[in-house]
Design an enzyme around this catalytic site. Structure first.
Site, PDB file in Angstrom:
ATOM      1  N   GLY A  95     135.655  89.696  -6.157  1.00 43.10           N
ATOM      2  CA  GLY A  95     136.597  88.874  -5.393  1.00 43.10           C
ATOM      3  C   GLY A  95     136.718  87.469  -5.941  1.00 43.10           C
ATOM      4  N   ARG A  99     137.304  95.089  -9.762  1.00 41.67           N
ATOM      5  CA  ARG A  99     136.049  95.568  -9.175  1.00 41.67           C
ATOM      6  C   ARG A  99     135.480  96.795  -9.880  1.00 41.67           C
ATOM      7  NH1 ARG A  99     134.363  92.874  -4.754  1.00 41.67           N
ATOM      8  NH2 ARG A  99     135.884  91.790  -3.461  1.00 41.67           N
ATOM      9  N   ASP A 113     126.301  92.534  -7.277  1.00 38.19           N
ATOM     10  CA  ASP A 113     126.488  93.802  -7.996  1.00 38.19           C
ATOM     11  C   ASP A 113     126.812  93.572  -9.470  1.00 38.19           C
ATOM     12  OD1 ASP A 113     126.008  95.931  -6.211  1.00 38.19           O
ATOM     13  OD2 ASP A 113     127.842  95.429  -5.129  1.00 38.19           O
ATOM     14  N   LYS A 127     128.579  83.972  -8.653  1.00 40.01           N
ATOM     15  CA  LYS A 127     129.861  83.772  -7.955  1.00 40.01           C
ATOM     16  C   LYS A 127     129.885  84.568  -6.663  1.00 40.01           C
ATOM     17  CE  LYS A 127     132.460  86.720  -7.516  1.00 40.01           C
ATOM     18  NZ  LYS A 127     133.264  87.933  -7.363  1.00 40.01           N
ATOM     19  N   THR A 128     130.437  84.075  -5.632  1.00 43.20           N
ATOM     20  CA  THR A 128     130.889  84.758  -4.421  1.00 43.20           C
ATOM     21  C   THR A 128     130.986  83.761  -3.279  1.00 43.20           C
ATOM     22  OG1 THR A 128     130.607  86.480  -2.773  1.00 43.20           O
ATOM     23  CG2 THR A 128     128.558  85.661  -3.719  1.00 43.20           C
ATOM     24  N   ASP A 167     130.818  84.501  -0.377  1.00 36.63           N
ATOM     25  CA  ASP A 167     129.938  84.976   0.695  1.00 36.63           C
ATOM     26  C   ASP A 167     128.598  84.221   0.749  1.00 36.63           C
ATOM     27  OD1 ASP A 167     131.968  86.732   0.991  1.00 36.63           O
ATOM     28  OD2 ASP A 167     130.803  88.557   0.667  1.00 36.63           O
ATOM     29  N   TYR A 196     144.257  78.623  25.560  1.00 37.79           N
ATOM     30  CA  TYR A 196     143.920  79.836  24.809  1.00 37.79           C
ATOM     31  C   TYR A 196     142.440  79.892  24.430  1.00 37.79           C
ATOM     32  CZ  TYR A 196     148.956  80.264  23.902  1.00 37.79           C
ATOM     33  OH  TYR A 196     150.305  80.384  24.027  1.00 37.79           O
ATOM     34  N   TYR A 223     141.369  85.401   2.787  1.00 36.36           N
ATOM     35  CA  TYR A 223     142.071  85.176   1.518  1.00 36.36           C
ATOM     36  C   TYR A 223     142.554  83.728   1.406  1.00 36.36           C
ATOM     37  CZ  TYR A 223     141.500  90.155   1.496  1.00 36.36           C
ATOM     38  OH  TYR A 223     140.914  91.391   1.527  1.00 36.36           O
TER      39      TYR A 223
HETATM   40  P1  FBP Z   1     132.726  89.212  -3.956  1.00 35.19           P
HETATM   41  O1  FBP Z   1     131.397  89.526  -3.358  1.00 35.19           O
HETATM   42  O2  FBP Z   1     133.159  90.162  -4.989  1.00 35.19           O
HETATM   43  O3  FBP Z   1     132.779  87.793  -4.417  1.00 35.19           O
HETATM   44  O4  FBP Z   1     133.846  89.303  -2.807  1.00 35.19           O
HETATM   45  C1  FBP Z   1     133.573  88.945  -1.500  1.00 35.19           C
HETATM   46  C2  FBP Z   1     134.770  89.113  -0.598  1.00 35.19           C
HETATM   47  O5  FBP Z   1     135.587  87.969  -0.596  1.00 35.19           O
HETATM   48  C3  FBP Z   1     134.293  89.436   0.818  1.00 35.19           C
HETATM   49  O6  FBP Z   1     134.089  88.265   1.555  1.00 35.19           O
HETATM   50  C4  FBP Z   1     135.377  90.335   1.331  1.00 35.19           C
HETATM   51  O7  FBP Z   1     134.894  91.252   2.283  1.00 35.19           O
HETATM   52  C5  FBP Z   1     135.821  91.074   0.108  1.00 35.19           C
HETATM   53  O8  FBP Z   1     135.564  90.227  -0.983  1.00 35.19           O
HETATM   54  C6  FBP Z   1     137.286  91.448   0.146  1.00 35.19           C
HETATM   55  O9  FBP Z   1     137.562  92.227  -0.958  1.00 35.19           O
HETATM   56  P2  FBP Z   1     138.996  92.450  -1.594  1.00 35.19           P
HETATM   57  O10 FBP Z   1     139.315  91.212  -2.364  1.00 35.19           O
HETATM   58  O11 FBP Z   1     138.804  93.599  -2.494  1.00 35.19           O
HETATM   59  O12 FBP Z   1     139.955  92.652  -0.470  1.00 35.19           O
END
Ligand code: FBP
Length: 551
Positions: free
Chosen positions: A81, A145, A176, A202-203, A205, A243, A425
């Site tokens: 991602g 991926r 991974d 990278k990530t 998350d 809300y 996103y």
């Molecule tokens: P990475 O671990 O590959 O960096 O991606 C994390 C992530 O952004 C998650 O937070 C999310 O669940 C997933 O990718 C979404 O994946 P995709 O881009 O394939 O919709």
């Protein structure tokens, strides 16, 4: 290409490097530390990695002037991602290569690891690289991926590396991808290839970290982007006072993103998946916590609020976790038959036959949309795509049911009007914050230092990140050090251990010590937008998580 004013200015931004990396490259030497061991299962992992097990940690220091550098040709891959700052890893790597020797070259394999297997690449030039400096996104070469994991794939990768005469491949990815980088490094060594493999953390998350890697890149910018949006929603909620907003934020497994956003914005509630699992909370328990806050706030006249939900939450609720694991198995073992089913009724009765009684019961009481989302395609690792499951809507529907009952019994007289949001996103391709721009550029620059030092199977490490960039340290860590054995597709496999939220750690403890007050009162804080220019106290701040972890 039409450029926005910010993009024009960001081109001029010179990312900060740690002091050591500002020195003349030929005067920087690697200092080796202690030999390393994997985090667990040492004996087994040692047997699996005879060529790369036990390597030493590395840091860089000023040393004796070396002879003129030879030519280096490297390749780079973006994997998984998007995360803000990926472009700067590549520009940092490119600049270091060129600084060491103008004749060094860098190839970018397109669309992720598949680019290496298909030998689909571009050779970077100054003009090309300059268009991507300090910008968000992975569009410089694209990402993908595809998993690099089979012996056949490694063989092809080795052929491509030989064809181009590559000295090294840099893989920019999450747990991974870095796991596979280490396996590729071992394969190359075992098969006599001189091609080195270097990883970069990278990530968004934030779950690729440990005592050496303080944070993966992209977490800073993504959480700042989500926190800005959550803060704006809080202010709207506090203005209109009508809300309850349920906001799901990205983070496949770990809840680091949700926790950081909660620390930044002080919502009424934030669920942490790791705690939900530890306390074995059911969906009903989660909804009860929301109901309790709604009722208390309503008694104060506040029929509004904000709840943050990590996207991975659904997989940590024990009853749903069991259901998802059964669904994954049923769908993997009966792939052809299941994919041949056309109508929803056919799929539903197929699951009724295949799932255990207990799990089918959980499945059958979920709203139809969620049932359908749980049966959608898996990702390449066989996981449910949690970003497509609208957990926030599920929680809203349970809360509504519970509040209706309380109304009937006269225990609750307030109004409950819920809105749902998902932020994911929106944050992955933002212009990198100054922190991520600097950190990523340093990671890429430093990856070259590891290549130049002849290292393979290492991940680029920039540390001391809670301090100003001038105090950052540069080095490398053997990737295998992060390995343990985990059950994957029915087998024990060596993988990097994912860093989940530590319930004993300072960030969670800080949150836990304040959340009772937040659940009842309005304690919102409004972080505002990422600032790229202005006082350092605003522009160069890191995350609350990093600050607390290193305080
Ligand atoms: P990475 O671990 O590959 O960096 O991606 C994390 C992530 O952004 C998650 O937070 C999310 O669940 C997933 O990718 C979404 O994946 P995709 O881009 O394939 O919709």
């Amino acid at each position: 290409m039409e450029l926005s004013p910010l993009q024009k200015e960001r081109y001029k931004y010179q990312p900060k490097l740690p002091e050591i990396l500002k020195k003349d490259i030929s005067a920087i030497v690697a200092v080796e530390g202690e030999a390393t061991e994997s985090v667990s299962d040492q004996q087994k992992i040692k047997e699996l990695f005879p060529y790369t097990y036990g390597m030493r940690e590395v840091s860089f220091a000023i040393g004796e002037q070396c002879a003129k550098e030879g030519r280096i040709k490297a390749g780079v891959i973006l994997s998984g991602g998007q995360a803000p700052g990926g472009h700067n890893v590549i520009t940092g790597l490119y600049d270091a290569l060129k600084k060491a020797n103008r004749e060094n070259t860098l190839l970018g394999f397109r669309k992720g690891p598949s680019g290496l297997l298909e030998d689909d690449y571009i050779e970077f030039t100054d003009e090309y690289i300059d268009e991507y400096r300090n910008t968000g996104g992975f569009d410089i070469i694209g990402s993908g991926r595809t998993k690099l994991e089979t012996a056949d794939q490694f063989k092809i990768a080795m052929k491509v590396a030989e064809k181009h005469g590559l000295n090294a491949i840099v893989i920019i990815g999450g747990d991974d991808s870095n796991t596979n980088a280490a396996i590729l490094a071992e394969y190359f060594k075992a098969h006599g290839s001189g091609c080195q493999v270097i990883g970069c953390p990278k990530t968004i998350d934030g779950d690729l970290k440990n005592d050496v890697i303080e944070i993966s890149f992209g977490f800073d910018t993504a959480t700042k982007t989500y926190s800005e949006l959550i803060g704006n929603i809080e202010r709207d909620a506090n203005s209109a006072k009508k809300y309850w907003h349920f906001i799901r934020v990205m983070g496949r497994s770990a809840s680091h993103i949700a926790l950081e956003c909660a620390l930044e914005t002080q919502p009424n509630l934030c669920f942490i998946s790791e705690e939900v699992e530890q306390k074995e909370m059911s969906l009903e328990d989660i909804a009860d916590q929301v109901v309790s806050s709604v009722v208390k706030r309503s008694a104060n006249g506040d029929n509004f609020g904000v709840v943050i939900i990590p996207e991975g939450l659904i997989e940590f609720v024990p009853e749903v976790k069991k259901l998802i694991s059964e669904l994954n198995d049923v769908m993997a073992l009966n792939e052809k038959e299941f994919n041949g089913l056309e109508s929803w009724e056919e799929k539903y009765s197929f699951m009724e036959k295949k799932l255990s009684k207990e799990s089918f019961k959980v499945f059958s009481i979920l709203p139809l949309d969620i049932e359908k989302q749980l049966l959608m395609d898996r990702d390449p690792h066989g996981n449910v795509q949690v970003s497509r499951i609208e957990t926030e809507k599920l929680i809203i529907s349970i809360v509504e049911r519970k509040l209706r009952k309380l109304k009937e019994s006269g225990e609750y007289k307030g109004k409950f009007s819920a809105l749902n949001h998902f932020f994911g996103y929106e944050g992955r391709c933002a212009f990198p914050s100054n922190f991520d721009a600097d950190y990523c550029y340093s990671l890429g620059y430093n990856a070259f230092m590891l290549i130049r030092g002849g290292y393979t199977g290492y991940i680029s490490v920039i540390s001391n990140l809670s301090k100003p960039a001038t105090k950052w340290k540069a080095g490398g860590m053997p990737i295998v050090k992060m390995f343990n054995l985990e059950q994957r597709h029915g087998e024990k496999k060596p993988v990097i251990r994912k860093a989940l939220v530590d319930l004993e750690g300072k960030p969670f403890r800080y949150f836990a010590s304040r959340r009772a007050e937040w659940a009842e009162k309005t304690c919102f804080t409004y972080p505002g937008a990422i600032q790229y220019y202005g006082p350092e106290s605003v522009c160069d701040i890191t995350t609350r998580t990093l600050k607390l972890e290193h305080s």
